[in-house]
Design a protein around this motif. Structure first.
Motif, short mmCIF file in Angstrom:
data_model
loop_
_atom_site.label_atom_id
_atom_site.label_comp_id
_atom_site.label_asym_id
_atom_site.label_seq_id
_atom_site.Cartn_x
_atom_site.Cartn_y
_atom_site.Cartn_z
N ILE A 45 0.84 -1.21 0.00
CA ILE A 45 0.00 0.00 0.00
C ILE A 45 0.87 1.25 0.00
O ILE A 45 0.61 2.21 -0.73
N GLU A 46 1.91 1.23 0.80
CA GLU A 46 2.81 2.39 0.88
C GLU A 46 3.42 2.72 -0.48
O GLU A 46 3.44 3.89 -0.90
N ARG A 47 3.90 1.69 -1.19
CA ARG A 47 4.51 1.93 -2.51
C ARG A 47 3.48 2.49 -3.49
O ARG A 47 3.79 3.40 -4.26
N ALA A 48 2.28 1.95 -3.47
CA ALA A 48 1.26 2.40 -4.40
C ALA A 48 0.85 3.84 -4.13
O ALA A 48 0.72 4.65 -5.05
N VAL A 49 0.64 4.17 -2.86
CA VAL A 49 0.24 5.53 -2.50
C VAL A 49 1.35 6.52 -2.84
O VAL A 49 1.11 7.61 -3.38
N GLN A 50 2.60 6.13 -2.54
CA GLN A 50 3.72 7.03 -2.85
C GLN A 50 3.83 7.29 -4.34
O GLN A 50 4.05 8.43 -4.78
N TYR A 51 3.68 6.23 -5.14
CA TYR A 51 3.76 6.43 -6.58
C TYR A 51 2.64 7.32 -7.09
O TYR A 51 2.85 8.19 -7.94
N TYR A 52 1.46 7.12 -6.55
CA TYR A 52 0.33 7.95 -6.97
C TYR A 52 0.60 9.42 -6.66
O TYR A 52 0.41 10.30 -7.50
N ILE A 53 1.04 9.71 -5.43
CA ILE A 53 1.29 11.10 -5.03
C ILE A 53 2.35 11.74 -5.92
O ILE A 53 2.21 12.89 -6.34
N THR A 54 3.40 10.99 -6.22
CA THR A 54 4.52 11.56 -6.96
C THR A 54 4.22 11.74 -8.44
O THR A 54 4.58 12.76 -9.03
N TYR A 55 3.53 10.76 -9.05
CA TYR A 55 3.40 10.76 -10.50
C TYR A 55 1.98 10.95 -11.02
O TYR A 55 1.80 11.17 -12.22
N MET A 56 0.97 10.86 -10.16
CA MET A 56 -0.40 11.01 -10.62
C MET A 56 -1.16 12.06 -9.82
O MET A 56 -2.39 12.06 -9.78
N ALA A 57 -0.42 12.98 -9.19
CA ALA A 57 -1.04 13.96 -8.31
C ALA A 57 -2.03 14.87 -9.04
O ALA A 57 -2.93 15.46 -8.42
N ASN A 58 -1.86 15.01 -10.36
CA ASN A 58 -2.79 15.86 -11.12
C ASN A 58 -4.12 15.17 -11.41
O ASN A 58 -5.00 15.76 -12.03
N GLY A 59 -4.25 13.92 -10.98
CA GLY A 59 -5.52 13.22 -11.13
C GLY A 59 -5.65 12.40 -12.40
O GLY A 59 -6.66 11.72 -12.58
N LYS A 60 -4.65 12.43 -13.26
CA LYS A 60 -4.73 11.68 -14.50
C LYS A 60 -4.30 10.23 -14.26
O LYS A 60 -3.13 9.95 -14.00
N ILE A 61 -5.26 9.31 -14.36
CA ILE A 61 -4.97 7.90 -14.21
C ILE A 61 -4.54 7.30 -15.55
O ILE A 61 -3.61 6.51 -15.63
N SER A 62 -5.24 7.68 -16.60
CA SER A 62 -4.90 7.28 -17.96
C SER A 62 -5.50 8.33 -18.88
O SER A 62 -6.07 9.32 -18.42
N ASP A 63 -5.40 8.12 -20.17
CA ASP A 63 -5.99 9.07 -21.11
C ASP A 63 -7.51 9.11 -21.01
O ASP A 63 -8.15 10.06 -21.45
N ARG A 64 -8.11 8.08 -20.43
CA ARG A 64 -9.56 8.00 -20.34
C ARG A 64 -10.11 8.24 -18.94
O ARG A 64 -11.29 8.53 -18.78
N TYR A 65 -9.27 8.11 -17.91
CA TYR A 65 -9.77 8.15 -16.54
C TYR A 65 -9.04 9.22 -15.73
O TYR A 65 -7.81 9.26 -15.70
N TYR A 66 -9.84 10.05 -15.08
CA TYR A 66 -9.33 11.11 -14.22
C TYR A 66 -10.06 11.09 -12.89
O TYR A 66 -11.24 10.74 -12.83
N VAL A 67 -9.36 11.48 -11.84
CA VAL A 67 -9.99 11.78 -10.56
C VAL A 67 -9.57 13.18 -10.16
O VAL A 67 -8.82 13.84 -10.89
N MET A 68 -10.02 13.63 -9.03
CA MET A 68 -9.69 14.97 -8.56
C MET A 68 -8.18 15.13 -8.35
O MET A 68 -7.53 14.24 -7.81
N SER A 69 -7.66 16.24 -8.78
CA SER A 69 -6.25 16.54 -8.56
C SER A 69 -6.00 16.77 -7.07
O SER A 69 -6.81 17.38 -6.38
N ILE A 70 -4.84 16.28 -6.60
CA ILE A 70 -4.44 16.59 -5.24
C ILE A 70 -3.30 17.61 -5.21
O ILE A 70 -2.94 18.13 -4.16
N ASP A 71 -2.74 17.91 -6.38
CA ASP A 71 -1.71 18.95 -6.48
C ASP A 71 -1.69 19.46 -7.91
O ASP A 71 -1.16 18.78 -8.80
#
Length: 250
Positions: A45-71
């Motif tokens: 869980i720690e690795r996944a959350v860290q990667y999300y914060i560092t590389y997906m903080a703008n909310g872009k999961i893929s070209d088709r899926y977005y969530v709310m930006s955290i930064d």
């Protein structure tokens, strides 16, 4: 992209999006969430959350899926002071810097659906506009740029999950039960003041309210807004896939 980076990206995409099909083009057997009964569950869980914060903080999961930006993370307007003389506000607030944070502790009890996430935040900045006005004569007012800078802070979040059924599958949503933000250094500043109306006759009162307990007032407002938005983001992510996809039993 290196093989190691590719695998980390896929792990984060699957763990935090849940559905392999979201990340088109990635091998579906590379990662499959965090095994529910694994001794390394917390580390996964720690690795996944860290990667999300560092590389997906703008909310872009893929070209088709977005969530709310955290930064960056937008906050609603906040009332700082509201008394019989003067009302003050922190408007158009936007927080930046969370993507540079580090996950320092994770604990998960999936039987109870209880989680602990802890972050070290080197630098968090909230920018917006400041407005103060007389309560009985709103045209007598002052405006300024406003910022709140927090350095070397620790964020400790306790979560409690509940399950629900949708389309014959089990999902989970979480509520934040404790959101403890410990700030190392905190600075609040203003710039480029503009005044209107018969301001000079009331300048002392404006100066007094602007400085009264400003650090604690702003800290409380930022903490509450951050808590509300963080919970919204977590539940946006958890809605993307059933619980079994995030935490498979085997």
């Amino acid at each position: 992209m290196s093989t190691t980076m590719f695998r980390k990206f896929w792990l984060a995409a699957v763990m935090l999006c849940g559905v392999a099909g979201i990340a088109e083009g990635f091998p579906r057997n590379e990662a499959n969430g965090c095994l529910r009964h694994s001794p390394s569950l917390n580390k996964c869980i720690e690795r996944a959350v860290q990667y999300y914060i560092t590389y997906m903080a703008n909310g872009k999961i893929s070209d088709r899926y977005y969530v709310m930006s955290i930064d960056p993370l937008g906050f609603p307007n906040a009332t700082l002071v509201r008394n019989r003389n003067i009302h003050t506000y922190f408007l158009g607030r936007e927080m930046r810097g969370f993507k540079n944070s580090f996950v320092t502790e994770v604990r998960a009890d999936l039987n109870k659906l209880e989680f602990l996430l802890q972050f070290h935040m080197p630098a968090i900045d909230v920018h917006g506009s400041y407005r103060a006005e007389l309560a009985h004569e709103r045209q007598i007012a002052e405006w300024a740029k406003m910022f709140s800078s927090m350095r070397n802070s620790t964020l400790r979040i306790h979560l409690k999950g509940i399950t629900y059924e949708s389309e014959d599958r089990i999902y989970v949503r979480v509520n934040i039960t404790d959101f403890d933000l410990t700030i190392g250094d905190h600075t609040v500043g203003f710039g480029w003041f503009t005044m209107s109306g018969n301001y000079s006759d009331h300048s002392q009162a404006f100066d007094l309210e602007r400085g009264r307990n400003i650090l604690s007032v702003v800290e409380n407002e930022v903490t509450q807004s951050f808590r509300d938005k963080f919970q919204l983001l977590l539940n946006e992510i958890l809605r993307l896939a059933p619980f079994e996809r995030f935490f498979p039993s085997q």
